[in-house]
Design an enzyme around this catalytic site. Structure first.
Site, short mmCIF file in Angstrom:
data_model
loop_
_atom_site.label_atom_id
_atom_site.label_comp_id
_atom_site.label_asym_id
_atom_site.label_seq_id
_atom_site.Cartn_x
_atom_site.Cartn_y
_atom_site.Cartn_z
N ASP A 28 0.82 -1.22 0.00
CA ASP A 28 0.00 0.00 0.00
C ASP A 28 0.85 1.26 0.00
OD1 ASP A 28 -2.12 -1.85 0.33
OD2 ASP A 28 -2.02 -1.66 2.50
N GLU A 193 -11.46 0.26 -3.54
CA GLU A 193 -10.78 0.72 -2.32
C GLU A 193 -9.59 1.58 -2.71
OE1 GLU A 193 -9.74 -2.90 -0.35
OE2 GLU A 193 -8.33 -3.52 -1.90
#
Length: 507
Positions: A28, A193
């Protein structure tokens, strides 16, 4: 602390599409630029210190300059479960300050956490918790008049608070200025997301991850005239995916874009490197990659071949002679400062008084490597040197008194695999763990995993290998979750002293 890079940078490069710029469990990625300097942070889940932060001048060579979350007042332990803790985040620089917004899933319910600092290396402020923002993956952005927008994956409870949602934010007070509203929800793939919002060329772009963070992972984009939308999707979404491709790097996605020093654009994103037979097993977790961004009719396009990544040595030796631990050292669910102490002989690691076994660990950064721990024991003390995916998936070599044994934990099953008697000599003794390519790889009809894990010890300089273990059981495909392998040490009885730790990267 002696921190020697055993391997120097070699004049060898490889395409960024197949080589991570930050290897090992660093998922991420989120990036920003200040002048000529780039800064990048990643998720860290249950490990503390949390949110490692890196610096680069060229987007391909990165140095860890610290961790954003270094105090327990910033990162509550909460439930401490594997793959809980710090999820997807956003790092930005605005009005002379760095801003970092994230979610602690181990202390969930109160809303996202917003921190700030004058320097990327910290110290960072204690977090301001933003009420009414139940969810994950927050993004923060400012428009030209200074209005701040928070965009995230909402978990409800209302219909307008579920999915990709957005609200104006007072960042100083940590307070929403309006009720959340839905924005673009992606193309219809599973689990939209990781939203990130950018202004470029007079348009606002909303970039999402879709398809889940497994093999169907993808990056999609939409654009609008305002940071609040409405957004129109790219006609050929997704703009990045390796799904159903024979690429060595899979599950690519969760991208963050940055404008470069020369006015071009680039992106960082996560990917995994599966190995072995079907379904393929990835053991290092999700790693950070870089790509160029070109613009085609006002839309971003990924150029995975723009950058060449130099082969940089990741070997190191640590004798723990410094007053503080290197930022590479982390612990799952614990603060290393609570169970370690520097001594003239080395680093002391204490057994927990609460019944658990705290682990001091560092991320594994490659597929072929070896690690050696030189340990001082006396009396009834006991040490465990282990390779770990989570609490229920690890291989370890343990030593106490005259006995050494190899233990495997796979799910609810724990087994002593091998034992040996040693003749204790004055001074430290050495425990070793190594990962190598599977010796059966490539043989037709043989069910091979991603690698072979060997565990052993040295006595009077001679290496004795006690066990050779299938690496499949320490993979994400078996263990589940979002993290990767770490190698570390624990005191299972009393206190131990680690005189020296060596990590040798081979490929």
């Amino acid at each position: 602390m002696v921190d020697i890079a055993v391997e120097q940078v070699r004049q060898v490069t490889s395409p960024a599409a197949i080589t991570p710029v930050i290897p090992g469990f660093h998922p991420d990625p989120t990036i920003c630029r200040v002048g000529f300097d780039y800064f990048l942070a990643t998720s860290s889940f249950e490990y503390f210190p949390g949110a490692p932060i890196f610096h680069s001048r060229d987007l391909v060579t990165w140095d860890q300059i610290g961790n954003i979350l270094t105090r327990r007042s910033q990162f509550a332990v909460g439930d401490g479960r594997p793959s809980g803790g710090i999820f997807g985040s956003t790092l930005r620089h605005h009005n002379g300050e760095f801003w970092f917004v994230t979610t602690n899933m181990s202390d969930f319910g109160g809303g996202h956490l917003l921190l700030r600092s004058k320097e990327a290396a910290g110290p960072w402020s204690d977090p301001v918790q933003i009420p009414g923002t139940l969810g994950i993956d927050p993004d923060i952005a400012w428009d030209s008049d200074g209005t701040c927008y928070l965009t995230w994956v909402g978990f409800g409870p209302g219909e307008n608070e579920s999915g990709i949602v957005q609200a104006r934010l007072d960042p100083d007070a940590g307070r929403l200025l309006e009720s959340p509203r839905k924005v673009w929800q992606g193309t219809g793939l599973a689990y939209p997301e990781g939203p990130h919002l950018y202004e470029a060329g007079g348009c606002w772009y909303l970039v999402l991850a879709e398809g889940g963070t497994e093999r169907g992972h993808a990056v999609s984009v939409s654009r609008g005239s305002s940071p609040a939308g409405p957004f129109e999707p790219h006609p050929n979404n997704p703009i990045l995916s390796h799904r159903s491709m024979a690429a060595p790097v899979q599950s690519v996605g969760h991208a963050d874009l940055v404008e470069t020093v020369d006015g071009d654009w680039a992106a960082v994103y996560l990917g995994v490197r599966p190995r072995g037979v079907v379904p393929g097993f990835h053991v290092l977790g999700r790693e950070t990659y870089v790509a160029g961004i070109s613009w085609d009719q006002g839309w971003p396009r990924f150029d995975e071949d723009r950058y060449q990544v130099p082969v940089v040595g990741s070997s190191f030796i640590d004798d723990f002679s410094s007053d503080s631990l290197h930022p590479r050292w982390i612990s799952p669910g614990q603060d290393p400062a609570s169970f370690t102490a520097e001594t003239p002989e080395g680093l002391l690691i204490r057994q927990s008084q609460t019944g658990n076994v705290p682990i001091l660990a560092t991320r594994v950064l490659g597929h072929v490597w070896g690690a050696r721990a030189s340990v001082l024991l006396s009396g009834d003390e006991a040490v465990r040197f282990l390779l770990r995916m989570d609490d229920f998936h690890w291989y370890g070599i343990e030593a106490s008194g005259r006995q050494i044994r190899v233990v495997a934990q796979i799910g609810p099953l724990q087994q002593v695999v091998a034992t040996a008697e040693i003749d204790p000599a004055p001074g430290p003794f050495q425990l070793e763990i190594a990962c190598n390519d599977s010796p059966l790889a490539g043989q037709p009809g043989i069910n091979t995993g991603p690698d072979e894990v060997t565990l052993g010890f040295r006595e009077h300089g001679e290496l004795t290998t006690l066990a050779r273990m299938d690496g499949r059981y320490l993979s994400t495909e078996v263990a589940g979750g979002f993290t990767g392998r770490v190698v570390g040490l624990a005191a299972t009885s009393g206190s131990i002293i680690i005189e020296r730790f060596e990590y040798n990267h081979h490929g």
